[in-house]
Design a protein around this motif. Structure first.
Motif, PDB file in Angstrom:
ATOM      1  N   GLY A  37       0.795  -1.218   0.000  1.00  0.00           N
ATOM      2  CA  GLY A  37       0.000   0.000   0.000  1.00  0.00           C
ATOM      3  C   GLY A  37       0.829   1.270   0.000  1.00  0.00           C
ATOM      4  O   GLY A  37       0.308   2.355  -0.259  1.00  0.00           O
ATOM      5  N   TRP A  38       2.091   1.147   0.315  1.00  0.00           N
ATOM      6  CA  TRP A  38       2.985   2.311   0.260  1.00  0.00           C
ATOM      7  C   TRP A  38       3.269   2.679  -1.194  1.00  0.00           C
ATOM      8  O   TRP A  38       3.099   1.865  -2.102  1.00  0.00           O
ATOM      9  N   LYS A  39       3.730   3.907  -1.394  1.00  0.00           N
ATOM     10  CA  LYS A  39       4.139   4.343  -2.722  1.00  0.00           C
ATOM     11  C   LYS A  39       5.551   4.918  -2.657  1.00  0.00           C
ATOM     12  O   LYS A  39       5.970   5.448  -1.626  1.00  0.00           O
ATOM     13  N   THR A  40       6.277   4.842  -3.760  1.00  0.00           N
ATOM     14  CA  THR A  40       7.664   5.302  -3.811  1.00  0.00           C
ATOM     15  C   THR A  40       7.881   6.240  -4.988  1.00  0.00           C
ATOM     16  O   THR A  40       7.118   6.240  -5.962  1.00  0.00           O
ATOM     17  N   SER A  86      -0.336  10.430  -7.386  1.00  0.00           N
ATOM     18  CA  SER A  86      -0.877   9.529  -8.413  1.00  0.00           C
ATOM     19  C   SER A  86       0.186   9.003  -9.368  1.00  0.00           C
ATOM     20  O   SER A  86       0.003   7.944  -9.988  1.00  0.00           O
ATOM     21  N   THR A  87       1.309   9.722  -9.487  1.00  0.00           N
ATOM     22  CA  THR A  87       2.375   9.260 -10.388  1.00  0.00           C
ATOM     23  C   THR A  87       3.418   8.413  -9.665  1.00  0.00           C
ATOM     24  O   THR A  87       4.350   7.915 -10.294  1.00  0.00           O
ATOM     25  N   TRP A  88       3.263   8.278  -8.365  1.00  0.00           N
ATOM     26  CA  TRP A  88       4.204   7.458  -7.601  1.00  0.00           C
ATOM     27  C   TRP A  88       3.875   5.982  -7.809  1.00  0.00           C
ATOM     28  O   TRP A  88       2.734   5.621  -8.135  1.00  0.00           O
ATOM     29  N   VAL A  89       4.838   5.106  -7.605  1.00  0.00           N
ATOM     30  CA  VAL A  89       4.666   3.682  -7.922  1.00  0.00           C
ATOM     31  C   VAL A  89       4.736   2.835  -6.658  1.00  0.00           C
ATOM     32  O   VAL A  89       5.250   3.262  -5.621  1.00  0.00           O
ATOM     33  N   SER A  90       4.230   1.641  -6.761  1.00  0.00           N
ATOM     34  CA  SER A  90       4.269   0.705  -5.629  1.00  0.00           C
ATOM     35  C   SER A  90       5.695   0.218  -5.409  1.00  0.00           C
ATOM     36  O   SER A  90       6.464   0.069  -6.369  1.00  0.00           O
ATOM     37  N   PRO A  91       6.048  -0.066  -4.160  1.00  0.00           N
ATOM     38  CA  PRO A  91       7.415  -0.531  -3.877  1.00  0.00           C
ATOM     39  C   PRO A  91       7.637  -1.959  -4.342  1.00  0.00           C
ATOM     40  O   PRO A  91       6.682  -2.717  -4.542  1.00  0.00           O
ATOM     41  N   VAL A  92       8.903  -2.298  -4.522  1.00  0.00           N
ATOM     42  CA  VAL A  92       9.283  -3.664  -4.865  1.00  0.00           C
ATOM     43  C   VAL A  92       9.636  -4.402  -3.585  1.00  0.00           C
ATOM     44  O   VAL A  92      10.443  -3.921  -2.780  1.00  0.00           O
ATOM     45  N   LYS A  93       9.029  -5.547  -3.370  1.00  0.00           N
ATOM     46  CA  LYS A  93       9.313  -6.335  -2.183  1.00  0.00           C
ATOM     47  C   LYS A  93      10.655  -7.034  -2.340  1.00  0.00           C
ATOM     48  O   LYS A  93      10.940  -7.624  -3.386  1.00  0.00           O
TER      49      LYS A  93
END
Length: 660
Positions: A37-40, A86-93
């Motif tokens: 749910g975080w964004k990066t 809105s332009t930020w992306v989901s983090p990579v686990k």
């Protein structure tokens, strides 16, 4: 904000790969715990500035680089709830291969600090919150004086000034045109060079610039160059940061100079402690064992806080290499070894052993302590009972200047590559063997105790036989008896290789290679052991000279053109006031037995209080007509002795009157 300096990684930071993990606690933990749910956002506004070392004459400078921040590319407002992500992306686990350990030290202090003055501009007052506008198409420089050295995150608030450039340069002192330093209060005709940041405003309102890492400064040069828009400076200050030591000890003696030394030394201690102890905040920010041993003792005596000392001991244990030595500084990205510092690690373990009752903690170190001693034992010349040829950088003290031929300094004769039979390093080994023997004896390890005791005695005999000059009555640095130093004889006294009477020659013979600020810590301990504690005021002359040059912290060496203005090993008077002047020291493990043997040095009185694991030690004494009167208080569950002019008086817990 998460960052990695990559190829510009400072010496004292270690990383393999970068990530961010946050674990919430309690019923609302899921709100903050990192998950999908975080964004990066990849922040491309930052680039490193790496020219600081070149600016100051290619000095060894291995702290984080400066920050170049392009305000037009920075995601302003990302910390507000109404920010559009809105332009930020989901983090990579990640694969979760990090080995995390519990934090054993407190969070660092963060306190706002204000500059004392703008030296070159009467109308600007933004350091006190008074806005100042730099006109369009102009360039203005502001020289700011903090009054004293500090470590702080700079905070600059501006409005407007699109396409402007703001350069901020920081240093401990100012330089002349020959890159030489002068009196620290002098500014006329001098320049600020060194670590610097560059901020390019985007023209927005009340933008706040700060840095990724703190800066060390007394002087700051703020240069603003505007283009088509004026730029308003609303405020500029710092957020001071340091390990949160609290001063619990006190000392008074009726001498203003000693009071000033206390204040300057305490500032030095604070600026040389952060997530670890460190040698100096401006140039290296690295935890070196030579400084760390002294810092740790100061921590115990002045604050009672042993957490950073414990952390340091464990960190250095984790640095032990396959060959059996610690690294000289750690954490560190390199693999630099100073074998003599590995011996000081053992002495530091002994310091902890004498001041704290914590067998479980100390037991962790016994195997690696043995590895260090074996490394040295394997290099003993059996025909001489002296150390033979050694490898690595065998630093002892800056009394031996830097030698370009070997790209190193601080090395006495006999300890350089290709040389043998250094009395000084052999005695440093003896010093560590004696400390280790006491620790082994405490744990009932009779074989190790006997071996280390016997080996120490054998090496002492070897040093005395081959290096003691009967004509001079002093130890030489090597068996050829061509060079003599204070260092060899100080260590000879501390290890009982020579008698205490040698100290009088050390203090009087000006032909001996003298100690610098660092090794005066050992000189003063030897003076106290030899009954020469009344000569301590002479030993303070170097610190008094430093004060006359305008320093607000104590430097690496007592010279106006020293590299580092703030060096941890130079804060040792804080320890000396208690150990030497008030004469407070442990005589049994865990500080269960206490010795108080004051050395007045002509001072009218000595009042000292210091924290103890079981309470507080208080000394309140005055000397008059050869007599000492007053009171001494020691904590519950301890015993002690009071020593004065050959008379010994037993001390019991509580307050006790002294009249001798």
């Amino acid at each position: 904000m998460v960052w990695n300096y990559g190829e510009h990684m400072p010496l004292a930071m270690m990383t393999v790969k970068t990530a961010f993990f946050l674990q919430g606690v309690g019923t609302t933990a899921d709100i903050v715990t990192t998950d999908s749910g975080w964004k990066t956002y990849h922040n491309t506004a930052y680039t490193p500035i790496t020219d600081a070392g070149a600016q100051v004459g290619n000095q060894y400078l291995v702290v984080p680089p400066g920050d170049h921040l392009d305000g037009a590319r920075y995601p302003w407002g990302f910390d507000r709830s109404d920010f559009d992500d809105s332009t930020w992306v989901s983090p990579v686990k990640t694969d979760g291969t990090w080995r995390l350990s519990k934090r054993e030290i407190p969070w660092m202090e963060h306190t706002a600090v204000r500059f004392a003055a703008i030296k070159n501009h009467d109308k600007a007052d933004f350091i006190n919150g008074g806005a100042y506008t730099v006109p369009a198409r102009s360039s203005v420089s502001f020289l700011l004086d903090n009054g004293v050295l500090t470590n702080a995150y700079p905070v600059l608030m501006t409005s407007g000034g699109k396409h402007s450039e703001i350069k901020i340069t920081y240093n401990e002192a100012m330089y002349d045109r020959h890159l030489k330093k002068t009196h620290r209060d002098r500014t006329d005709g001098l320049q600020v060079l060194g670590v610097n940041d560059c901020y390019l405003p985007d023209g927005g309102k009340e933008r706040v610039f700060t840095t990724l890492w703190y800066r060390t400064y007394r002087y700051v040069l703020l240069t603003v160059t505007t283009e088509e828009e004026p730029l308003t400076i609303h405020d500029f200050y710092g957020i001071y940061t340091a390990y949160p030591f609290t001063q619990k000890a006190s000392f008074a003696c009726g001498n203003e100079t000693l009071d000033t030394i206390w204040a300057v030394a305490w500032r030095t201690v604070l600026l040389c402690a952060h997530e670890t102890y460190m040698d100096c905040p401006y140039y290296e920010q690295a935890q070196y064992l030579g400084d760390t041993r002294i810092q740790a003792l100061i921590s115990l005596y002045i604050t009672g806080d042993d957490r950073l000392m414990r952390e340091a001991l464990r960190i250095f244990r984790s640095s032990v290499t396959e060959e059996g030595l610690t690294l000289c500084c750690y954490p560190a990205g390199g693999n630099s070894i100073i074998p003599t510092f590995s011996l000081l690690w053992i002495n530091m373990l002994h310091d902890y052993f004498m001041h704290r009752s914590d067998d479980d903690f100390l037991a962790e170190f016994l195997p690696d302590m043995g590895k260090v001693l074996i490394w040295f034992e394997n290099r003993i010349d059996p025909d001489m009972d002296l150390l033979g040829e050694l490898t690595h950088w065998n630093f002892v003290d800056w009394a031996w200047p830097y030698d370009p031929a070997v790209n190193a300094g601080g090395i006495p004769r006999g300890a350089n590559t290709g040389e043998r039979h250094s009395a000084i390093v052999t005695l440093q080994l003896v010093y560590a063997l004696q400390a280790a023997a006491e620790i082994y004896a405490h744990f009932g390890l009779t074989e190790q105790t006997a071996h280390n005791t016997s080996l120490a005695e054998r090496l002492n005999r070897g040093v005395f036989h081959h290096c003691f000059d009967n004509k001079k009555g002093l130890l030489s640095d090597t068996p050829d008896r061509k060079e003599f130093s204070c260092h060899a004889n100080i260590l000879g006294v501390l290890t009982d290789c020579v008698g205490n009477d040698v100290m009088s020659k050390v203090l009087e013979d000006k032909s001996l290679r003298d100690v610098t600020l660092y090794f005066r810590f050992y000189l003063n301990r030897a003076m106290k052991k030899a009954g020469a504690g009344e000569r301590y005021m002479d030993s303070l002359e170097s610190w008094v000279k430093i004060l006359s040059l305008g320093f607000t912290t104590f430097p690496e060496i007592p010279d106006v053109d020293t590299r580092s203005d703030c060096h941890a090993w130079s804060a040792s008077p804080l320890y000396d006031y208690f150990y030497l002047l008030a004469g407070i020291r442990p005589t049994a493990p865990g500080f269960r037995e206490i010795s108080v043997s004051p050395s007045f040095n002509g001072l009218p009185f000595l009042k000292a209080s210091m924290p103890h694991p079981r309470g507080e030690i208080v000394v309140d004494l005055k000397q008059e007509n050869g007599r000492v009167t007053g009171f001494v208080t020691i904590p519950p569950d301890t015993t002690g002795i009071f020593e004065w002019n050959g008379t010994t008086l037993p001390l019991r817990p509580g307050n006790q009157e002294i009249n001798l």
